[in-house]
Design a protein around this motif. Structure first.
Motif, short mmCIF file in Angstrom:
data_model
loop_
_atom_site.label_atom_id
_atom_site.label_comp_id
_atom_site.label_asym_id
_atom_site.label_seq_id
_atom_site.Cartn_x
_atom_site.Cartn_y
_atom_site.Cartn_z
N LEU A 17 0.84 -1.21 0.00
CA LEU A 17 0.00 0.00 0.00
C LEU A 17 0.87 1.25 0.00
O LEU A 17 1.84 1.35 0.75
CB LEU A 17 -0.92 0.01 1.23
N THR A 18 0.50 2.22 -0.83
CA THR A 18 1.24 3.48 -0.90
C THR A 18 0.77 4.41 0.24
O THR A 18 -0.22 4.12 0.92
CB THR A 18 0.95 4.19 -2.23
N ASP A 19 1.47 5.55 0.38
CA ASP A 19 1.06 6.53 1.40
C ASP A 19 -0.37 7.01 1.14
O ASP A 19 -1.16 7.21 2.06
CB ASP A 19 2.01 7.74 1.39
N TRP A 20 -0.70 7.20 -0.14
CA TRP A 20 -2.05 7.67 -0.49
C TRP A 20 -3.11 6.63 -0.10
O TRP A 20 -4.14 6.97 0.49
CB TRP A 20 -2.13 8.00 -2.00
N GLN A 21 -2.83 5.35 -0.35
CA GLN A 21 -3.79 4.31 0.02
C GLN A 21 -3.95 4.25 1.54
O GLN A 21 -5.06 4.10 2.05
CB GLN A 21 -3.35 2.96 -0.55
N MET A 22 -2.84 4.42 2.28
CA MET A 22 -2.91 4.43 3.75
C MET A 22 -3.72 5.64 4.22
O MET A 22 -4.50 5.55 5.17
CB MET A 22 -1.52 4.42 4.37
N GLU A 23 -3.55 6.75 3.53
CA GLU A 23 -4.33 7.96 3.85
C GLU A 23 -5.83 7.70 3.59
O GLU A 23 -6.68 8.14 4.37
CB GLU A 23 -3.85 9.08 2.92
N GLN A 24 -6.12 6.98 2.51
CA GLN A 24 -7.53 6.65 2.23
C GLN A 24 -8.12 5.78 3.35
O GLN A 24 -9.25 6.00 3.77
CB GLN A 24 -7.64 5.92 0.88
N PHE A 25 -7.35 4.81 3.86
CA PHE A 25 -7.86 3.99 4.97
C PHE A 25 -8.07 4.84 6.23
O PHE A 25 -9.05 4.65 6.94
CB PHE A 25 -6.92 2.81 5.24
N GLU A 26 -7.18 5.79 6.47
CA GLU A 26 -7.34 6.70 7.63
C GLU A 26 -8.63 7.52 7.47
O GLU A 26 -9.40 7.70 8.43
CB GLU A 26 -6.14 7.64 7.75
N THR A 27 -8.84 8.05 6.27
CA THR A 27 -10.04 8.85 6.00
C THR A 27 -11.30 7.99 6.13
O THR A 27 -12.33 8.44 6.66
CB THR A 27 -9.97 9.45 4.57
N TYR A 28 -11.21 6.76 5.66
CA TYR A 28 -12.35 5.82 5.77
C TYR A 28 -12.69 5.66 7.26
O TYR A 28 -13.86 5.79 7.66
CB TYR A 28 -11.95 4.49 5.14
N PHE A 29 -11.67 5.39 8.07
CA PHE A 29 -11.90 5.20 9.51
C PHE A 29 -12.57 6.44 10.13
O PHE A 29 -13.59 6.33 10.81
CB PHE A 29 -10.58 4.88 10.23
N ARG A 30 -12.01 7.61 9.84
CA ARG A 30 -12.55 8.86 10.42
C ARG A 30 -14.00 9.09 9.99
O ARG A 30 -14.86 9.43 10.82
CB ARG A 30 -11.71 10.06 9.96
N THR A 31 -14.28 8.90 8.71
CA THR A 31 -15.63 9.14 8.18
C THR A 31 -16.63 8.14 8.76
O THR A 31 -17.75 8.50 9.13
CB THR A 31 -15.60 9.05 6.63
N LEU A 32 -16.20 6.89 8.87
CA LEU A 32 -17.06 5.84 9.42
C LEU A 32 -17.47 6.17 10.86
O LEU A 32 -18.65 6.12 11.21
CB LEU A 32 -16.29 4.51 9.38
N VAL A 33 -16.50 6.55 11.67
CA VAL A 33 -16.76 6.82 13.08
C VAL A 33 -17.61 8.10 13.24
O VAL A 33 -18.54 8.15 14.05
CB VAL A 33 -15.43 6.92 13.86
N GLU A 34 -17.32 9.09 12.40
CA GLU A 34 -18.07 10.35 12.44
C GLU A 34 -19.54 10.10 12.07
O GLU A 34 -20.46 10.54 12.78
CB GLU A 34 -17.41 11.29 11.45
N TRP A 35 -19.79 9.41 10.98
CA TRP A 35 -21.17 9.16 10.53
C TRP A 35 -21.88 8.16 11.44
O TRP A 35 -23.10 8.15 11.53
CB TRP A 35 -21.18 8.67 9.07
N ASN A 36 -21.11 7.30 12.09
CA ASN A 36 -21.69 6.30 12.98
C ASN A 36 -22.37 6.95 14.18
O ASN A 36 -23.23 6.36 14.81
CB ASN A 36 -20.60 5.34 13.45
N GLU A 37 -22.01 8.22 14.47
CA GLU A 37 -22.67 8.93 15.56
C GLU A 37 -24.08 9.34 15.17
O GLU A 37 -24.95 9.52 16.01
CB GLU A 37 -21.84 10.17 15.96
N LYS A 38 -24.29 9.48 13.83
CA LYS A 38 -25.62 9.92 13.36
C LYS A 38 -26.48 8.75 12.90
O LYS A 38 -27.69 8.82 12.86
CB LYS A 38 -25.46 10.87 12.15
#
Ligand code: SAM
Length: 238
Positions: A17-38
């Motif tokens: 995985l490249t740095d960009w792909q790792m960044e995408q996984f980080e963004t996925y995690f953040r977005t998932l947890v943020e939307w999971n509150e709603k």
């Protein structure tokens, strides 16, 4: 499994995985947890658990099937995007269609795809039973996948009608796969499928059982399948 361990474990399997792909996984995690509150997307919100039980688990299908090509893939009942979004991040050539019967999850996925800058992803709000009778989608996909949607006898009726003859149905299962296979054999046969491979392994860290079933779509699915919404679950082909 923290993100560094995630990257290293996949590298051991030849998935780099490249740095960009790792960044995408980080963004996925953040977005998932943020939307999971709603809205209810997942019971798993701890970062290391999300990386293990959602991201690593989803990508583990690639230990037993080649996703590193321009495949036209349909993920049935992907919920918050599993397994196809982690696979799409790891293998950007994939062309993904997700069908899910819950519209709020589709809304989440549309937002997520923008955040991750994903291309060639389509999200459709429908039931697999209706979708599988839609000429634009029936027998159109090279690969159809599902994780945690239904037992194999039921799942086959939701997935196999969407696979092209010559294509595959990849079912991601836990430790109960052998029992599901026994009960699911008839459905596979009736719907035009043939079991090609049973790949069992342990999820690292917590050591729980996983099985990836690979089924070939050998023959066309008879027209009457999938039956109307709810029927596959109420009276499975067993
Ligand atoms: C338990 S969740 C699993 C989600 C995801 N595959 C995962 O592994 O985390 C099951 C998902 O399948 C969807 N689903 C269940 N039955 C369905 C059907 N007949 N057609 C389309 N989606 C369905 C639900 O809306 C839900 O999002």
């Amino acid at each position: 499994m923290n993100p560094e361990q995630f990257k290293a474990s996949l590298a051991e399997k030849g998935i780099l995985l490249t740095d960009w792909q790792m960044e995408q996984f980080e963004t996925y995690f953040r977005t998932l947890v943020e939307w999971n509150e709603k809205m209810n997307l997942t019971a798993i919100t701890d970062k290391e658990e999300v990386f293990l039980k959602h991201f690593y688990d989803s990508v583990s299908a690639a230990f037993h099937f080649n996703f590193d090509r321009q495949l036209n893939l349909c993920d049935v009942g992907a919920g918050a995007g599993f397994p196809s979004i982690p696979l799409k991040i790891a293998f950007p050539k994939l062309q993904i269609t997700i069908v899910d019967s819950l519209n709020k999850r589709i809304t989440f996925l549309e937002h997520l795809a923008k955040e991750l800058k994903l291309e060639n992803v389509t999200f459709i709000h429908d039931r697999a039973e209706t979708f599988g009778q839609n000429k634009q989608h029936r027998e159109q996909y090279e690969v159809v996948m599902a994780r945690a949607v239904a037992r194999l006898s039921v799942l086959s009726e939701l997935c196999l009608p969407l696979a092209k003859v010559g294509g595959q149905f990849v079912a991601m299962k836990g430790g109960q796969a052998e029992e599901e296979l026994q009960k699911g054999k008839k459905a596979l046969h009736v719907l035009g499928g043939k079991l090609r491979g049973v790949h069992s392994f342990k999820l690292p860290v917590e050591d729980s059982d996983r099985t990836v079933l690979v089924i070939d779509k050998e023959k066309k699915t008879p027209k009457q399948y999938p039956r109307k919404p709810g029927t596959p679950n109420k009276s499975p082909i067993e």
